[in-house]
Design a protein around this motif. Structure first.
Motif, short mmCIF file in Angstrom:
data_model
loop_
_atom_site.label_atom_id
_atom_site.label_comp_id
_atom_site.label_asym_id
_atom_site.label_seq_id
_atom_site.Cartn_x
_atom_site.Cartn_y
_atom_site.Cartn_z
N ASN A 38 80.55 -49.91 -41.59
CA ASN A 38 79.51 -49.36 -40.71
C ASN A 38 78.66 -50.46 -40.07
O ASN A 38 77.56 -50.20 -39.60
CB ASN A 38 78.63 -48.35 -41.46
N SER A 385 78.44 -42.79 -40.90
CA SER A 385 77.94 -43.90 -40.08
C SER A 385 79.04 -44.93 -39.84
O SER A 385 80.03 -44.98 -40.57
CB SER A 385 76.69 -44.56 -40.67
N ARG A 388 78.69 -47.66 -34.53
CA ARG A 388 77.94 -47.03 -33.43
C ARG A 388 76.60 -46.48 -33.89
O ARG A 388 75.83 -45.97 -33.08
CB ARG A 388 78.74 -45.83 -32.88
N THR A 389 76.35 -46.50 -35.19
CA THR A 389 75.18 -45.80 -35.73
C THR A 389 73.88 -46.37 -35.18
O THR A 389 73.70 -47.58 -35.13
CB THR A 389 75.18 -45.88 -37.26
N GLN A 390 72.98 -45.48 -34.81
CA GLN A 390 71.77 -45.89 -34.10
C GLN A 390 70.52 -45.90 -34.97
O GLN A 390 69.46 -46.23 -34.49
CB GLN A 390 71.54 -44.94 -32.92
N GLY A 416 75.02 -40.11 -36.68
CA GLY A 416 74.57 -41.45 -36.38
C GLY A 416 74.49 -41.83 -34.91
O GLY A 416 73.77 -42.76 -34.57
N CYS A 417 75.22 -41.15 -34.04
CA CYS A 417 75.19 -41.59 -32.64
C CYS A 417 75.29 -40.41 -31.69
O CYS A 417 75.82 -39.36 -32.03
CB CYS A 417 76.31 -42.59 -32.36
N VAL A 419 77.02 -40.43 -28.98
CA VAL A 419 78.33 -40.38 -28.31
C VAL A 419 79.22 -39.33 -28.97
O VAL A 419 79.75 -38.43 -28.30
CB VAL A 419 79.02 -41.77 -28.38
N GLY A 421 78.27 -37.78 -32.18
CA GLY A 421 77.53 -36.93 -33.09
C GLY A 421 77.43 -35.48 -32.64
O GLY A 421 77.82 -34.57 -33.39
N GLY A 434 71.03 -39.67 -34.09
CA GLY A 434 70.54 -40.98 -33.65
C GLY A 434 70.77 -41.15 -32.16
O GLY A 434 71.90 -41.05 -31.68
N GLY A 436 69.24 -43.77 -30.26
CA GLY A 436 68.97 -45.15 -29.86
C GLY A 436 68.27 -45.79 -31.04
O GLY A 436 67.90 -45.08 -31.99
#
Ligand code: SF4
Length: 478
Positions: A38, A385, A388-390, A416-417, A419, A421, A434, A436
């Motif tokens: 991750n 996660s 890419r996790t934010q 986590g993201c 895109v 999620g 998440g 950002g």
């Protein structure tokens, strides 16, 4: 006795005590354990360090996200550093949306995972496709996939066609709905293109965050293989399982039951915890069930017959002397397999007074909830996660769980993201995604209601939204 677990417990008899030794099965095939880092893929040192920790914990192939071409290119540095340190672990690039990144990664790593739901198709809000439109979109698969197949053939790179319940294309959704059948069809379209191209270095996977959907999709996939006589290896995983004991029960129920049925060549346990924390369960699942696996559907028929002959309604399972970790896995798998045919609706677990009743009661509740039979607390879907996790997903998930786990009629996704999620949070009632660094977007169903909230205010905002929607109940004190 933990009789609070029994559905209609006053009227259902305990039909039979099952000694798990009755189910000794034969056969053998190797099953490999996969895990996923991750760390940000551009952070070579951190990714290499985590790969090493995963391998030391028992991981046999490591997946790394490659959201763009720069990340795909950096896989070469990661691989070089690992090889310099003497680690030969195969690497898998995880690709969504980006065929170019896949084509770069395929020249570097041993396997590329692509998602047939987003490799070519894009979301345009379209719900209907004419026959001609549908065919045209299918033709695009061959056009866009061929360059990757050529690269993989040249480099000896494998491809995993990895379908996720939450991210089917609009075209597949229009024809099959968000269903196990849609998942299988989505993968099979890609398989046909690969076959026409003469490319067979393939693995398939059908993942979902709900045990029953994941299992049904895998059974359907195997049926399709049996019908066609074209067998491909299968990777197993229950996505977004969340964290803690309930996530382990869900993972054991889904992955363990399929392994015990002879299905699965690689597995990944996916927890919203430190990546190394996935490995002990993965190793136990392989140890207990992979060696028992034999060719589907022979074993399945045998297990089904065994349980249906018993006419089980409430299953009492005895595990004398078993340590809790193993008992968790065994009971989750045994109950899942029995429930498929006998429709067992209650569970009593004993291990001869070695473990206290309240712990066994909670375990039974987790199992019933994992299979959607009965709900005892809120359901949490959380991605494990990745690069890419934010935000700090593990911390955020625990914050959300602390405040909302008493809402037993709700499911809440912590992802986590932005895109993947929102697409992959299944049919969760609320989403906490998440958006950002340090930012969270909160969803009601599939609609983003509160965007880019500061993470330190986000749980409060989520609770406020749940109250506004009329879904909040106060926690009853014991
Ligand atoms: S949803 Fe989670 S695991 Fe999936 S791509 Fe986004 S951050 Fe990674």
């Amino acid at each position: 006795m933990p009789d609070s677990l029994l559905l209609n417990h006053s009227s259902l008899p305990i039909s039979r005590v099952v000694h798990i030794g009755d189910l000794a099965l034969g056969g053998n095939h190797p099953v490999r354990i996969q895990s996923m880092v991750n760390t940000p893929t551009l952070d070579t040192a951190a990714t290499v360090a985590q790969c090493i920790r995963l391998v030391e914990a028992g991981c046999e192939m490591v997946r790394i996200t490659a959201p763009g071409i720069r990340e795909a290119e950096n896989l070469a540095n990661i691989k070089r550093e690992l090889r310099k340190k003497g680690l030969k672990v195969p690497l898998i690039a995880d690709i969504h949306f980006n065929p170019k990144a896949a084509e770069v990664a395929a020249q570097i790593v041993e396997k590329v995972r692509i998602n047939p739901g987003n490799y070519i198709d894009r979301r345009h809000g379209k719900a209907d496709f004419s026959e001609a439109e549908y065919r045209r979109e299918q033709e695009k698969i061959a056009e866009r996939l061929s360059p990757l197949l050529a690269i993989c053939k040249t480099n000896g790179t494998a491809i995993r066609i990895g379908t996720n319940y939450g991210s089917l294309s609009e075209r597949i959704l229009a024809k099959y709905g968000n269903t196990p059948q849609g998942m299988v069809e989505s993968a099979m379209e890609f398989v046909h293109v690969c076959r026409d191209f003469g490319f067979q270095n393939l693995v398939l996977s059908m993942k979902a965050s709900r045990v029953k959907i994941m299992m049904e999709a895998n059974y359907l996939l195997v049926e399709r293989m049996i019908e066609s006589g074209y067998y491909l290896p299968i990777h197993l995983g229950l996505t977004e399982a969340g964290s803690g004991e309930e996530a382990r029960v869900k993972s054991a129920a889904g992955i363990g039951s399929l392994l015990a049925s002879g299905i699965g060549n690689t597995i990944r346990v996916s927890l919203a915890e430190a990546p190394e924390a996935e490995l002990p369960l993965a190793r136990q699942l392989v140890k207990f069930y992979a060696r028992n696996a034999m060719c589907f559907p022979k074993q399945q028929a045998r297990l089904s017959r065994f349980f249906s002959e018993q006419g089980l309604e409430v299953l009492k399972m005895q595990y004398p002397g078993l340590a809790f970790d193993e008992l968790l896995i065994r009971s989750a798998v045994d109950f899942t397999l029995s429930h498929q045919k006998s429709r067992a609706g209650g569970i009593l677990i004993t291990n001869c007074q070695q473990t206290d009743d309240s712990r066994l009661t909670r375990l039974g509740q987790h199992i019933l909830q994992a299979l959607g039979i009965r709900h005892f607390r809120g359901e949490f879907i959380a991605c494990p996660s990745c690069g890419r996790t934010q935000f700090n997903l593990i911390e955020e998930l625990e914050k959300v769980k602390r405040q909302t786990s008493h809402l037993k009629d709700l499911s809440i996704a912590v992802m986590g993201c932005i895109v993947n999620g929102p697409g992959e949070m299944a049919e969760a009632d609320y989403g906490y995604v998440g958006a950002g660094p340090g930012k969270v977007t909160i969803y009601k169903g599939k609609t983003a209601v509160l965007k880019n909230i500061e993470a330190n205010r986000a749980v409060h905002a989520l609770i406020k939204l749940i109250k506004t929607e009329g879904d909040w109940v106060e926690e009853s004190k014991p």
